[in-house]
Design a protein around this motif. Structure first.
Motif, short mmCIF file in Angstrom:
data_model
loop_
_atom_site.label_atom_id
_atom_site.label_comp_id
_atom_site.label_asym_id
_atom_site.label_seq_id
_atom_site.Cartn_x
_atom_site.Cartn_y
_atom_site.Cartn_z
N VAL A 1 -24.20 7.70 -55.50
CA VAL A 1 -23.26 7.00 -54.49
C VAL A 1 -22.84 7.78 -53.28
N ALA A 2 -22.59 7.13 -52.64
CA ALA A 2 -22.10 7.67 -51.01
C ALA A 2 -20.86 8.61 -51.24
N THR A 3 -19.87 8.36 -51.89
CA THR A 3 -18.79 8.87 -51.99
C THR A 3 -18.16 9.39 -53.39
N ARG A 4 -17.42 10.63 -53.43
CA ARG A 4 -17.12 11.42 -54.95
C ARG A 4 -16.17 10.24 -55.56
N GLY A 5 -16.50 9.97 -56.75
CA GLY A 5 -15.75 9.08 -57.63
C GLY A 5 -15.87 7.60 -57.41
N ALA A 6 -16.76 7.20 -56.49
CA ALA A 6 -16.87 5.64 -55.99
C ALA A 6 -17.13 4.74 -57.42
N CYS A 7 -18.06 5.18 -58.37
CA CYS A 7 -18.01 4.34 -59.56
C CYS A 7 -16.99 4.42 -60.46
N ILE A 8 -15.86 5.13 -60.43
CA ILE A 8 -14.82 5.06 -61.26
C ILE A 8 -13.73 4.23 -60.93
N HIS A 9 -13.95 3.78 -59.49
CA HIS A 9 -12.70 2.86 -58.89
C HIS A 9 -13.19 1.51 -59.10
N VAL A 10 -12.38 0.62 -58.90
CA VAL A 10 -12.46 -0.95 -58.95
C VAL A 10 -12.20 -1.43 -57.78
N PRO A 11 -13.07 -2.24 -57.30
CA PRO A 11 -14.51 -2.58 -57.78
C PRO A 11 -15.36 -1.48 -57.36
N ALA A 12 -16.36 -1.43 -58.06
CA ALA A 12 -17.63 -0.54 -57.93
C ALA A 12 -18.08 -0.76 -56.53
N PRO A 13 -18.96 0.25 -56.12
CA PRO A 13 -19.64 -0.20 -54.79
C PRO A 13 -20.75 -1.24 -54.91
N PRO A 14 -21.13 -2.06 -53.76
CA PRO A 14 -21.97 -3.04 -53.80
C PRO A 14 -23.40 -2.44 -54.37
N PRO A 15 -24.21 -3.16 -55.11
CA PRO A 15 -25.61 -2.95 -55.69
C PRO A 15 -26.47 -2.10 -54.44
N ASN A 16 -26.27 -2.63 -53.29
CA ASN A 16 -27.04 -1.87 -52.36
C ASN A 16 -26.96 -0.48 -51.90
N LEU A 17 -25.56 -0.06 -52.32
CA LEU A 17 -25.10 1.41 -52.23
C LEU A 17 -24.84 2.16 -53.40
N VAL A 18 -25.75 1.77 -54.50
CA VAL A 18 -25.72 2.44 -55.67
C VAL A 18 -27.45 2.75 -56.20
N ILE A 19 -27.86 3.82 -56.33
CA ILE A 19 -28.92 4.24 -56.74
C ILE A 19 -29.16 4.81 -58.09
N HIS A 20 -29.93 4.23 -59.18
CA HIS A 20 -30.22 4.53 -60.26
C HIS A 20 -31.24 5.69 -60.46
N VAL A 21 -30.95 6.89 -60.72
CA VAL A 21 -32.00 8.07 -60.50
C VAL A 21 -32.30 8.37 -61.84
N LYS A 22 -33.72 8.84 -61.97
CA LYS A 22 -34.17 9.38 -63.38
C LYS A 22 -34.69 10.72 -62.63
N LEU A 23 -34.12 11.69 -63.22
CA LEU A 23 -34.25 12.92 -63.06
C LEU A 23 -35.76 13.70 -63.51
N ASN A 24 -36.15 14.34 -62.82
CA ASN A 24 -37.70 15.04 -63.05
C ASN A 24 -37.21 15.84 -64.27
N LYS A 25 -36.31 16.53 -64.39
CA LYS A 25 -36.11 17.39 -65.53
C LYS A 25 -34.47 17.48 -65.97
N PRO A 26 -34.19 17.35 -67.19
CA PRO A 26 -32.59 17.24 -67.46
C PRO A 26 -31.90 18.61 -66.76
N MET A 27 -30.73 17.84 -66.50
CA MET A 27 -29.76 19.08 -65.78
C MET A 27 -28.39 19.16 -66.70
#
Length: 163
Positions: free
Chosen positions: A94-120
């Motif tokens: 997400v673009a800003t720190r803590g964006a997903c824990i606030h209500v409402p969440a950011p719009p879908p076009n500003l959220v990326i679901h990332v699959k990491l190449n290796k676990p972190m």
């Protein structure tokens, strides 16, 4: 007596050649941080670019469509999705720190679901990060937000401003 190299000498040269080859290969692949990610050309993409995706209509701006045909890097903050704190495999970017824990969440076009190449480990995901990978339109619902993008990452690194 036949002229030519002695069989022992040929065996010794063969052994020496294989030893040097193994040594050089182990040396050149020893540093896993020098990978494809360091030689693949990537286009920097920003959150303003992603706002060029009309999530409801499913339409991309032509500029954004062109950028999606190549590997990209984008900076943002990571929100871990499930898993053990020692081996996080998926995150939301997400673009800003803590964006997903606030209500409402950011719009879908500003959220990326990332699959990491290796676990972190969770401790390595703090602060802003650069994520490198292929980005495509794909909707996914998570416990924190609905993502309008999917990214398969091949590199993650701490954020440093681009020059």
């Amino acid at each position: 007596m036949q002229r030519g190299m002695h069989p022992f000498f040929i065996s010794f040269l063969s052994f020496l050649f294989l030893f040097l080859l193994a040594f050089l290969l182990s040396f050149s692949f020893n540093n896993n941080d020098i990978k494809i990610a360091d030689v693949i050309k990537v286009a920097e993409i920003g959150w303003d670019d992603l706002s060029g995706y009309d999530f409801k209509a499913g339409k991309l701006s032509s500029e954004l469509e062109n950028k999606l045909k190549q590997n990209v890097k984008i900076a943002g903050f990571l929100v871990p999705l499930g898993g053990d704190v020692a081996s996080i495999k998926e995150v939301l970017l997400v673009a800003t720190r803590g964006a997903c824990i606030h209500v409402p969440a950011p719009p879908p076009n500003l959220v990326i679901h990332v699959k990491l190449n290796k676990p972190m480990h969770l401790k390595n995901l703090r602060g802003p990060m650069w994520i490198f990978g292929s980005l495509e339109v794909e909707t996914s619902k998570t416990e924190w937000a609905t993502a309008g993008w999917k990214m398969e990452s091949f590199k993650v690194e701490a954020y440093k401003k681009s020059r």
